[in-house]
Design a protein around this motif. Structure first.
Motif, PDB file in Angstrom:
ATOM      1  N   VAL A   1       6.304 -23.668   3.459  1.00 36.36           N
ATOM      2  CA  VAL A   1       5.246 -24.565   2.998  1.00 36.36           C
ATOM      3  C   VAL A   1       4.348 -24.991   4.156  1.00 36.36           C
ATOM      4  O   VAL A   1       3.120 -25.069   4.005  1.00 36.36           O
ATOM      5  CB  VAL A   1       5.844 -25.784   2.281  1.00 36.36           C
TER       6      VAL A   1
ATOM      7  N   TRP B   1      11.438 -32.802  -4.064  1.00 31.79           N
ATOM      8  CA  TRP B   1      10.566 -32.568  -5.216  1.00 31.79           C
ATOM      9  C   TRP B   1      10.706 -33.687  -6.246  1.00 31.79           C
ATOM     10  O   TRP B   1       9.709 -34.209  -6.752  1.00 31.79           O
ATOM     11  CB  TRP B   1      10.880 -31.222  -5.844  1.00 31.79           C
TER      12      TRP B   1
ATOM     13  N   ASP C   1      15.385 -29.711  -0.845  1.00 30.93           N
ATOM     14  CA  ASP C   1      14.091 -29.512  -1.487  1.00 30.93           C
ATOM     15  C   ASP C   1      14.073 -30.097  -2.898  1.00 30.93           C
ATOM     16  O   ASP C   1      13.037 -30.613  -3.340  1.00 30.93           O
ATOM     17  CB  ASP C   1      13.745 -28.027  -1.529  1.00 30.93           C
TER      18      ASP C   1
ATOM     19  N   ASN D   1       0.331 -24.270   4.041  1.00 32.61           N
ATOM     20  CA  ASN D   1      -0.665 -25.338   4.088  1.00 32.61           C
ATOM     21  C   ASN D   1      -1.550 -25.232   5.314  1.00 32.61           C
ATOM     22  O   ASN D   1      -2.757 -25.526   5.257  1.00 32.61           O
ATOM     23  CB  ASN D   1       0.029 -26.702   4.060  1.00 32.61           C
TER      24      ASN D   1
ATOM     25  N   ALA E   1       0.646 -26.923  -1.276  1.00 29.29           N
ATOM     26  CA  ALA E   1       1.969 -27.268  -1.784  1.00 29.29           C
ATOM     27  C   ALA E   1       2.401 -28.562  -1.106  1.00 29.29           C
ATOM     28  O   ALA E   1       2.036 -28.813   0.047  1.00 29.29           O
ATOM     29  CB  ALA E   1       2.964 -26.151  -1.500  1.00 29.29           C
TER      30      ALA E   1
ATOM     31  N   PHE F   1       6.080 -27.441  -8.725  1.00 30.01           N
ATOM     32  CA  PHE F   1       4.898 -28.272  -8.495  1.00 30.01           C
ATOM     33  C   PHE F   1       3.664 -27.655  -9.145  1.00 30.01           C
ATOM     34  O   PHE F   1       2.914 -28.343  -9.851  1.00 30.01           O
ATOM     35  CB  PHE F   1       4.664 -28.462  -7.002  1.00 30.01           C
ATOM     36  N   TRP F   2       3.435 -26.364  -8.905  1.00 27.48           N
ATOM     37  CA  TRP F   2       2.251 -25.724  -9.481  1.00 27.48           C
ATOM     38  C   TRP F   2       2.288 -25.735 -11.002  1.00 27.48           C
ATOM     39  O   TRP F   2       1.269 -25.944 -11.658  1.00 27.48           O
ATOM     40  CB  TRP F   2       2.122 -24.299  -8.950  1.00 27.48           C
TER      41      TRP F   2
ATOM     42  N   TYR G   1      11.054 -25.102  -4.988  1.00 26.83           N
ATOM     43  CA  TYR G   1      10.439 -26.027  -5.943  1.00 26.83           C
ATOM     44  C   TYR G   1       8.922 -26.118  -5.817  1.00 26.83           C
ATOM     45  O   TYR G   1       8.296 -26.971  -6.455  1.00 26.83           O
ATOM     46  CB  TYR G   1      11.090 -27.423  -5.868  1.00 26.83           C
ATOM     47  N   VAL G   2       8.341 -25.239  -5.028  1.00 33.39           N
ATOM     48  CA  VAL G   2       6.877 -25.180  -4.952  1.00 33.39           C
ATOM     49  C   VAL G   2       6.310 -24.696  -6.277  1.00 33.39           C
ATOM     50  O   VAL G   2       5.280 -25.197  -6.754  1.00 33.39           O
ATOM     51  CB  VAL G   2       6.436 -24.264  -3.798  1.00 33.39           C
ATOM     52  N   ASP G   3       6.974 -23.714  -6.900  1.00 35.76           N
ATOM     53  CA  ASP G   3       6.507 -23.217  -8.192  1.00 35.76           C
ATOM     54  C   ASP G   3       6.614 -24.291  -9.265  1.00 35.76           C
ATOM     55  O   ASP G   3       5.777 -24.357 -10.173  1.00 35.76           O
ATOM     56  CB  ASP G   3       7.252 -21.943  -8.605  1.00 35.76           C
TER      57      ASP G   3
END
Length: 235
Positions: A68, A207, A203, A72, A144, A156-157, A152-154
């Protein structure tokens, strides 16, 4: 001259995957998308990346900060250069010819969008590879949440797109996720590290704290304010 879309690929220890992804971009005639790899400065495979990846940024941040941070960082560098950003892992492979034109067709809207294709694993459930307007990224201040490292980035999206009424899934656009959990590649040291129980817990808690606290509503507020010059159409 740049393309409308920059696809950022954080990567470590897998120059062979970088070369494979470059070939996939060529084979699918991805004429509307530029591909950028972000590698760690201490990656022992860095010399091989310079051969495998035509375009490479070397992230000088602290070791172990996760993908991440590099994602970023790269997005911030190009926030005023490209109209749209994409994320792919170094284990994603676009399979559909002209996939980028379809993604851009879904992104090109006066309203915020989170666009994703079919990864042949999670499908509609999660955007494991995702695409956002750079305007939206600038409003957020990140692509992200910086509290996350890798996982857990996906989520978030997905939640971001749903909350904004701008989530767009393209089932016929295949961006295959060659992940061990899908039985498509072997577990390696990198997969083991980022999916270790302690990494997952860290994570997941980060999240959940972001999602249930003030940070997620604030992120939505910033995007809505940016796009507030007109009524939002029905989702």
């Amino acid at each position: 001259m740049t393309a409308p879309l920059l696809v950022i690929v954080p990567t470590r220890g897998r120059p062979q995957n970088a070369a494979r992804l470059v070939r996939a971009f060529e084979e699918t005639e991805s004429l509307n998308a530029d591909l950028l790899f972000v590698a760690d400065h201490d990656d022992p495979e860095l010399p091989a990346y310079h051969v495998a990846a035509p375009r490479l940024l070397v992230y000088q941040g602290a070791t172990g900060t996760g993908m991440v941070a590099g994602l970023n960082w790269a997005a911030s560098l190009y926030a005023d250069v490209y109209d749209h950003f994409g994320f792919m892992g170094d284990d994603h492979l676009p399979r559909t010819a002209g996939w980028d034109a379809h993604v851009l067709g879904a992104l090109n809207s006066p309203w915020p969008r989170v666009v994703y294709g079919n990864d042949l694993f999670q499908g509609e459930r999660l955007p494991t590879a995702a695409f956002l307007p750079s305007r939206m990224v600038r409003a957020l201040g990140f692509m992200a949440p910086p509290v996350l490292r890798h996982l857990y980035v996906d989520n978030f999206w997905l939640d971001l797109g749903q909350a904004l009424g701008g989530l767009r899934y393209l089932p016929d656009i295949v961006i295959e996720h060659m992940h061990p959990a899908a039985g498509k590649t072997a577990m390696d040291e990198r997969y083991s590290a980022v999916n270790a129980p302690e990494a997952d817990v860290a994570d997941r808690l980060a999240w959940l704290g972001f999602r249930t606290g003030d940070a997620f509503p604030e992120a939505l507020r910033r995007v809505r304010e940016e796009y507030s010059h007109g009524a939002h159409p029905a989702a």
